[in-house]
Design a protein around this motif. Structure first.
Motif, PDB file in Angstrom:
ATOM      1  N   ARG A  54       0.823  -1.209   0.000  1.00 22.19           N
ATOM      2  CA  ARG A  54       0.000   0.000   0.000  1.00 22.19           C
ATOM      3  C   ARG A  54       0.857   1.259   0.000  1.00 22.19           C
ATOM      4  O   ARG A  54       0.528   2.253  -0.653  1.00 22.19           O
ATOM      5  N   PHE A  55       1.952   1.219   0.754  1.00 24.65           N
ATOM      6  CA  PHE A  55       2.830   2.375   0.849  1.00 24.65           C
ATOM      7  C   PHE A  55       3.477   2.689  -0.494  1.00 24.65           C
ATOM      8  O   PHE A  55       3.676   3.862  -0.849  1.00 24.65           O
ATOM      9  N   LEU A  56       3.828   1.655  -1.239  1.00 27.32           N
ATOM     10  CA  LEU A  56       4.513   1.836  -2.519  1.00 27.32           C
ATOM     11  C   LEU A  56       3.566   2.165  -3.671  1.00 27.32           C
ATOM     12  O   LEU A  56       4.016   2.668  -4.711  1.00 27.32           O
ATOM     13  N   LYS A  57       2.293   1.915  -3.496  1.00 28.38           N
ATOM     14  CA  LYS A  57       1.341   2.058  -4.602  1.00 28.38           C
ATOM     15  C   LYS A  57       1.368   3.426  -5.273  1.00 28.38           C
ATOM     16  O   LYS A  57       1.391   3.515  -6.507  1.00 28.38           O
ATOM     17  N   PRO A  58       1.362   4.545  -4.526  1.00 23.50           N
ATOM     18  CA  PRO A  58       1.366   5.862  -5.200  1.00 23.50           C
ATOM     19  C   PRO A  58       2.639   6.153  -5.990  1.00 23.50           C
ATOM     20  O   PRO A  58       2.664   7.067  -6.817  1.00 23.50           O
ATOM     21  N   MET A  59       3.700   5.387  -5.732  1.00 23.27           N
ATOM     22  CA  MET A  59       4.979   5.669  -6.367  1.00 23.27           C
ATOM     23  C   MET A  59       5.064   5.128  -7.791  1.00 23.27           C
ATOM     24  O   MET A  59       5.961   5.468  -8.540  1.00 23.27           O
ATOM     25  N   TRP A  60       4.101   4.283  -8.165  1.00 23.12           N
ATOM     26  CA  TRP A  60       4.085   3.713  -9.512  1.00 23.12           C
ATOM     27  C   TRP A  60       3.362   4.670 -10.459  1.00 23.12           C
ATOM     28  O   TRP A  60       2.326   4.341 -11.035  1.00 23.12           O
ATOM     29  N   ASN A  61       3.902   5.850 -10.599  1.00 21.80           N
ATOM     30  CA  ASN A  61       3.289   6.886 -11.429  1.00 21.80           C
ATOM     31  C   ASN A  61       3.969   6.926 -12.793  1.00 21.80           C
ATOM     32  O   ASN A  61       5.090   7.423 -12.921  1.00 21.80           O
ATOM     33  N   VAL A  62       3.298   6.401 -13.806  1.00 23.54           N
ATOM     34  CA  VAL A  62       3.895   6.321 -15.144  1.00 23.54           C
ATOM     35  C   VAL A  62       3.711   7.602 -15.949  1.00 23.54           C
ATOM     36  O   VAL A  62       4.351   7.770 -16.992  1.00 23.54           O
ATOM     37  N   SER A  63       2.844   8.492 -15.491  1.00 29.50           N
ATOM     38  CA  SER A  63       2.561   9.705 -16.264  1.00 29.50           C
ATOM     39  C   SER A  63       3.796  10.586 -16.426  1.00 29.50           C
ATOM     40  O   SER A  63       3.905  11.329 -17.404  1.00 29.50           O
TER      41      SER A  63
END
Length: 238
Positions: free
Chosen positions: A84-93
């Motif tokens: 959950r903590f890492l989820k926002p970091m997967w930003n491909v935009s």
């Protein structure tokens, strides 16, 4: 007939997500290393019973890197607080923005300049230590083993290290304390764990962490890390 107030508290409050704490961070690290130790004991017992040498194979540089990455990536995926903590970091935009690639190129040039200075001008670090750490010299250079070496060093290891040092450690310290704490502590830890070239590695950690902070995504620093390790793995062979 009485009516319910619009400000009344609900009878059942929704469950709040557990905060990512120091205990969570410690447990993540213990699980990553602990499971490897348990698996290593199991493989050693298997070798003792069967007379095989699986342990010796897994301890060779590229295979050791793959095993280490497999356990930490596995824990990152299966341990819900970390996932959950890492989820926002997967930003491909951010990969669609030109400035992202400016950061990557600038970061690459900075790391290259620092390593050249440390190795060639000041002679305070040794490139030989990196090859010893990877144990590449004892690794048979067949076509298959060369590809395994390249993939483990240039692809898998950067993914693991960016998730571990930038995603988890830097991200946690930034949210818990301050962005400067996250950047400098994660870079220092990254540098100290790279024996033989701690100064260059610390600068690399700073560059990776700053790019990660500026883009709010793990992908740019991961790409830069892959490019650098790819260059390193090629120079090790030639």
């Amino acid at each position: 007939m009485s009516t319910l107030s619009t400000n009344s508290e609900p009878v059942l409050n929704p469950k709040k997500k557990k905060e990512f704490t120091y205990f969570t961070l410690l447990l993540f690290i213990v699980l990553g290393f602990g499971l490897q130790i348990i698996a290593g004991i199991g493989v050693a017992i298997y070798d003792e019973v069967t007379g095989s040498n699986v342990t010796g194979i897994l301890l060779e540089g590229p295979y050791a890197l793959l095993v280490d990455a497999a356990f930490f990536l596995g824990v990152s995926l299966l341990y819900r607080p970390v996932r959950r903590f890492l989820k926002p970091m997967w930003n491909v935009s951010v990969l669609k923005e030109r400035k992202t690639y400016v950061y990557i190129v600038a970061g690459f040039l900075i790391v290259a300049a620092v390593q050249y200075m440390m190795l060639s001008l000041l002679n305070v670090e040794s490139a030989d230590q990196q090859q010893k750490d990877l144990n590449q010299g004892s690794f048979n250079q067949t076509l298959l083993s060369s590809w395994i070496f390249f993939i483990s060093v240039a692809v898998i290891t950067p993914i693991k290290e960016e998730l571990l040092y930038r995603g988890v450690l830097c991200g946690f310290l930034t949210k818990r304390h301050h962005v400067l704490v996250g950047i400098f502590v994660s870079a220092l830890v990254f540098g100290l764990l790279h024996i033989g070239f701690p100064i260059t590695a610390t600068v690399m950690g700073l560059v990776f962490a700053i790019i990660y902070y500026r883009t709010k995504s793990i992908f740019p620093s991961m790409i830069l890390h892959m490019l650098w390790n790819g260059l390193v793995s090629i120079t090790v062979f030639f």
